[in-house]
Design an enzyme around this catalytic site. Structure first.
Site, PDB file in Angstrom:
ATOM      1  N   ASP A 194       0.841  -1.194   0.000  1.00 18.32           N
ATOM      2  CA  ASP A 194       0.000   0.000   0.000  1.00 18.32           C
ATOM      3  C   ASP A 194       0.878   1.247   0.000  1.00 18.32           C
ATOM      4  OD1 ASP A 194      -2.357   1.779   0.717  1.00 18.32           O
ATOM      5  OD2 ASP A 194      -3.283  -0.192   0.921  1.00 18.32           O
TER       6      ASP A 194
ATOM      7  N   TYR B 235      -7.913 -12.552 -10.189  1.00 15.86           N
ATOM      8  CA  TYR B 235      -7.076 -13.682 -10.582  1.00 15.86           C
ATOM      9  C   TYR B 235      -7.257 -14.865  -9.618  1.00 15.86           C
ATOM     10  CZ  TYR B 235      -5.086 -10.220 -13.670  1.00 15.86           C
ATOM     11  OH  TYR B 235      -4.929  -9.254 -14.632  1.00 15.86           O
TER      12      TYR B 235
ATOM     13  N   SER C  22     -11.410  -1.469  -0.162  1.00 19.50           N
ATOM     14  CA  SER C  22     -10.139  -1.251   0.533  1.00 19.50           C
ATOM     15  C   SER C  22     -10.263  -1.671   1.989  1.00 19.50           C
ATOM     16  CB  SER C  22      -9.747   0.224   0.480  1.00 19.50           C
ATOM     17  OG  SER C  22      -9.064   0.543  -0.684  1.00 19.50           O
TER      18      SER C  22
ATOM     19  N   VAL D 134      -8.455   1.489  18.533  1.00 18.35           N
ATOM     20  CA  VAL D 134      -9.264   0.383  18.028  1.00 18.35           C
ATOM     21  C   VAL D 134      -8.479  -0.906  18.141  1.00 18.35           C
ATOM     22  CG1 VAL D 134     -10.566   1.851  16.441  1.00 18.35           C
ATOM     23  CG2 VAL D 134      -8.454   0.772  15.660  1.00 18.35           C
TER      24      VAL D 134
ATOM     25  N   HIS E 262      -3.673   6.009   3.429  1.00 19.96           N
ATOM     26  CA  HIS E 262      -4.465   4.837   3.064  1.00 19.96           C
ATOM     27  C   HIS E 262      -3.938   3.564   3.704  1.00 19.96           C
ATOM     28  CE1 HIS E 262      -5.961   1.637   0.309  1.00 19.96           C
ATOM     29  NE2 HIS E 262      -7.032   2.393   0.241  1.00 19.96           N
TER      30      HIS E 262
ATOM     31  N   VAL F  87      -5.831 -15.142  -6.067  1.00 20.84           N
ATOM     32  CA  VAL F  87      -6.180 -14.072  -5.125  1.00 20.84           C
ATOM     33  C   VAL F  87      -7.609 -14.263  -4.617  1.00 20.84           C
ATOM     34  CG1 VAL F  87      -6.356 -11.569  -4.819  1.00 20.84           C
ATOM     35  CG2 VAL F  87      -4.644 -12.515  -6.388  1.00 20.84           C
TER      36      VAL F  87
ATOM     37  N   ASP G 185      -1.041   2.825  18.065  1.00 23.46           N
ATOM     38  CA  ASP G 185      -1.910   1.643  18.033  1.00 23.46           C
ATOM     39  C   ASP G 185      -1.446   0.624  16.994  1.00 23.46           C
ATOM     40  OD1 ASP G 185      -3.979   0.296  19.176  1.00 23.46           O
ATOM     41  OD2 ASP G 185      -5.588   1.435  18.222  1.00 23.46           O
TER      42      ASP G 185
ATOM     43  N   ALA H 144      -7.701  -8.661  -7.854  1.00 17.87           N
ATOM     44  CA  ALA H 144      -8.620  -9.544  -7.130  1.00 17.87           C
ATOM     45  C   ALA H 144      -9.206 -10.627  -8.024  1.00 17.87           C
ATOM     46  CB  ALA H 144      -9.744  -8.714  -6.502  1.00 17.87           C
TER      47      ALA H 144
END
Length: 677
Positions: free
Chosen positions: A133, A273, A323, A181, A164, A276, A142, A271
């Site tokens: 990413d 393929y 995402s 979180v 991101h 994946v 965190d 995604a």
């Protein structure tokens, strides 16, 4: 009741992202006339392959070992010559494309996948998860980053400069530390693999480098929250296949090309393929996020709307889109690995078989197998039979090295249930993208030219439904390329259609619309007995009347027939002319005596043939100059003469000239002296 631990800190930043990767700013704008490319070879690239790139004016940026490829910058004008080299399998653009619709994330997602129910026993401890990413914020309280690398020009490490990647990383593994979180797998080892820059942009070569790094460094799970293209270069697909074969669980968001009606096959690469796991996004009511991509490769669903997570700068923010759904599934994979499931294929099967069914019964193109669930996956057991059967598709036809068939293709389907399962009850297939399904009973024929998508799925006797379905793309091209064109690029034209210089020839063709594309061209100069691969440009040097045959070959192996032809006539050699035979000295005792002088010569031209011949008589002072006709042999009367008082006679030159049909000309001289004494 489920308990979600969330510490809302005063700093809350709203971030909205697009799941897509536009390009590395240092590489995305190549110099004018150049192109960033991925060059795939038939064998691992070495010194010869690098020399090939450099000989064509290119620069190699990176040599890969996960696939036999290099990333290079090439002069655009030399790309065709590079593609024509027999060592090169393919030359593909180092495409720039954009990070998946990411958006906003809330902590209800960890609750929804029931991760906290398994945390008392499993937290993903030590499982190595690579986040490909924009990087991860090293200083976020965190998050704990176990390692990092960057492939983005102008950066020195994997620290996040966009935000991101930090949001994605928090969903996977935000720490269980009483603040902020908690992630799905809070004790997983996070690795920041920076392939996107501060604008969320990155090139295919960046991504390829990231996949290779994950493989080389023994990552167990890879998350890719990016996409945006229907296809990626074949080098990326090969690299993903290699990583999957090595045992890595690979997860990616399905993308943001979906529509409110949920129609169409629009899952993004990577995604889509087979190696994946494609994950779609849902909201807190288990409804599909309206833009979440759908289709036959969708495997699972996960929370993806208003997911609260760690934000760059030490705060927290929301993320929406696939995402956000992808890292939920990546975190569950880490929990399963922590539980003792070591095989990536077993992890994948467990996640599918234990998913909570959403939408239509069984697998469907909107939710895949359903909502990923950590607790159900960890506690999953058989019997009763809860595991789907697996269908295999085999095809038979004449296939080229480029994957195209030039014949009809026979398709055979077989299915197998899990060991101890209830057994396969039926197999169905679809030829229209999953809109309609037909019951399979025997092999069938696919004959339509173009790309044919075959989907196949099976059901067992316990009612388990295979999904996503097995699929194969069958590319058929049974039509030969269009007629070739032959043109002369350079050459000096003489007479009667003959060239009097070397001739440089160009040849090209196009494939039929929708065909496989031209793979190359061949030529013959011996009436088709021998054929040679054409590399621009062909130079013909030998004298003679040559018939040039040219034919195109497409990527499916179809060959143009009959070949195109052109006659190339070359004569660069003047006629073969012998010297004239005359007496060297003629002595006469009287001035003004007329003397008969005989001359003799021969001429021949074995290539184009003789056109004209003539003989000219010239004296040394130019007082007598006359053409004696076209004959090269004969007799002429000349006068004996004294030149001054020295007694040297007058010199006469016989000049014989011959011209061939191509216009080549040659002359020879013979000299005689006539003396008066």
């Amino acid at each position: 009741m489920k308990i979600t631990r969330i510490c809302y800190l005063p700093l809350v930043v709203l971030l909205v992202f697009m799941l897509g990767i536009p390009g590395n700013p240092a590489l995305a704008e190549p110099l004018p006339g150049t192109a960033d490319v991925l060059v795939n070879f038939y064998q691992p690239p070495g010194a010869d392959e690098i020399s090939l790139i450099e000989s064509l004016g290119g620069t190699v940026n990176k040599v890969y070992h996960v696939v036999p490829a290099v990333a290079a910058v090439m002069p655009a004008e030399n790309l065709d010559e590079l593609r024509a080299d027999p060592r090169v399998e393919s030359v593909e653009d180092d495409i720039t494309f954009s990070a998946a619709l990411a958006g906003e994330v809330l902590p209800w997602g960890v609750d929804r996948v029931d991760a906290e129910l398994v945390h008392p026993v499993y937290k993903g401890t030590g499982v190595k998860v690579a986040v490909l990413d924009t990087g991860i914020d090293f200083d976020h309280p965190d998050l704990a980053v176990s390692g990092n690398v960057t492939f983005v020009a102008g950066t020195s490490d994997g620290d996040d400069d966009n935000g991101h990647g930090t949001l994605v990383a928090g969903i996977v593994a935000a720490l269980d530390n009483e603040i902020g979180v908690i992630g799905v797998a809070p004790e997983a080892s996070l690795y920041s693999v920076k392939v996107l820059d501060q604008n969320g942009d990155g090139t295919m070569s960046n991504i390829l480098s990231g996949i290779e790094w994950a493989l080389d460094n023994n990552m167990q799970v890879v998350n890719m929250s990016f996409g945006g293209l229907a296809e990626m270069p074949s080098t990326i697909v090969q690299a993903l296949d290699s990583a999957y074969a090595a045992g890595i669980v690979i997860v990616a968001g399905s993308g943001g090309s979906g529509n409110p009606g949920g129609t169409g096959n629009n899952v993004w690469a990577p995604a889509r393929y087979e190696s994946v796991i494609a994950v779609g996004a849902t909201d807190n009511q288990d409804a599909r996020y309206s833009s979440s991509s759908t289709g036959y490769t969708l495997e699972l669903a996960a929370p993806g709307v208003n997911i609260y997570s760690t934000a760059m700068g030490g705060g927290y923010a929301n993320l929406s889109g696939t995402s956000a759904s992808s890292p939920h599934a990546a975190g569950v994979a880490a929990l399963l690995i922590d539980s003792g499931i070591s095989s990536n294929t077993a992890v994948r099967d467990r996640m599918r078989n234990s998913a909570e069914d959403l939408g239509a019964a069984g697998w469907d193109s909107l939710f895949g197998k359903g909502m990923v669930n950590a607790d159900l996956a960890i506690s999953f057991s058989e019997p009763p039979d809860q595991t789907q059967p697996v269908t295999a598709i085999s095809v038979n036809g004449t296939q080229s090295q480029f994957g195209w068939y030039n014949t009809d293709v026979t398709v055979t389907l077989t299915a197998q249930d899990d060991a101890g399962g209830s057994g396969v009850s039926e197999i169905k297939y679809s030829l229209d993208g999953g809109q309609g399904w037909q019951t399979y009973s025997s092999p069938f024929i696919v004959s339509s030219e173009g790309t044919n998508l075959v989907l196949a799925r099976a059901w067992d006797n316990a009612g388990n439904d295979e999904g996503p379905p097995a699929f194969v793309q069958i590319k058929i091209d049974k039509t030969m390329p269009n007629p070739s064109t032959i043109s002369v690029r350079s050459g000096t034209m003489g007479n009667n259609g003959w060239y009097v210089s070397d001739v440089e020839v160009d040849m090209w063709t196009t494939d039929n619309p929708g065909g496989s594309g031209v793979a190359g061209m061949e030529y013959s100069l011996d009436n088709g007995q021998s054929w040679y691969t054409y590399t621009p440009f062909l130079v013909i040097t030998a004298d003679g009347n040559k018939t040039l045959l040219v034919r195109g070959r497409d990527k499916a192996g179809n060959v143009e027939a009959p070949p195109a032809s052109a006659v190339i006539k070359i004569d660069q050699t003047p006629p073969d002319l012998t010297e004239t035979s005359v007496p060297g000295l003629i002595s006469k005792d009287k001035r003004g005596t007329m003397v008969n002088v005989s001359y003799n010569g021969t001429a021949a031209d074995p290539v184009s043939g003789l056109n004209t011949t003539n003989t000219q008589l010239i004296d040394e002072y130019g007082e007598l100059s006359q053409y004696l006709g076209s004959a090269l042999s004969g007799t002429v009367a000349v006068e004996a003469w004294v030149q001054g008082s020295d007694g040297n006679g007058r010199t006469y030159t016989f000049r014989l000239t011959a011209t061939d049909l191509a216009g080549n000309q040659t002359s020879v001289d013979a000299v005689t002296t006539v003396l008066h004494h």
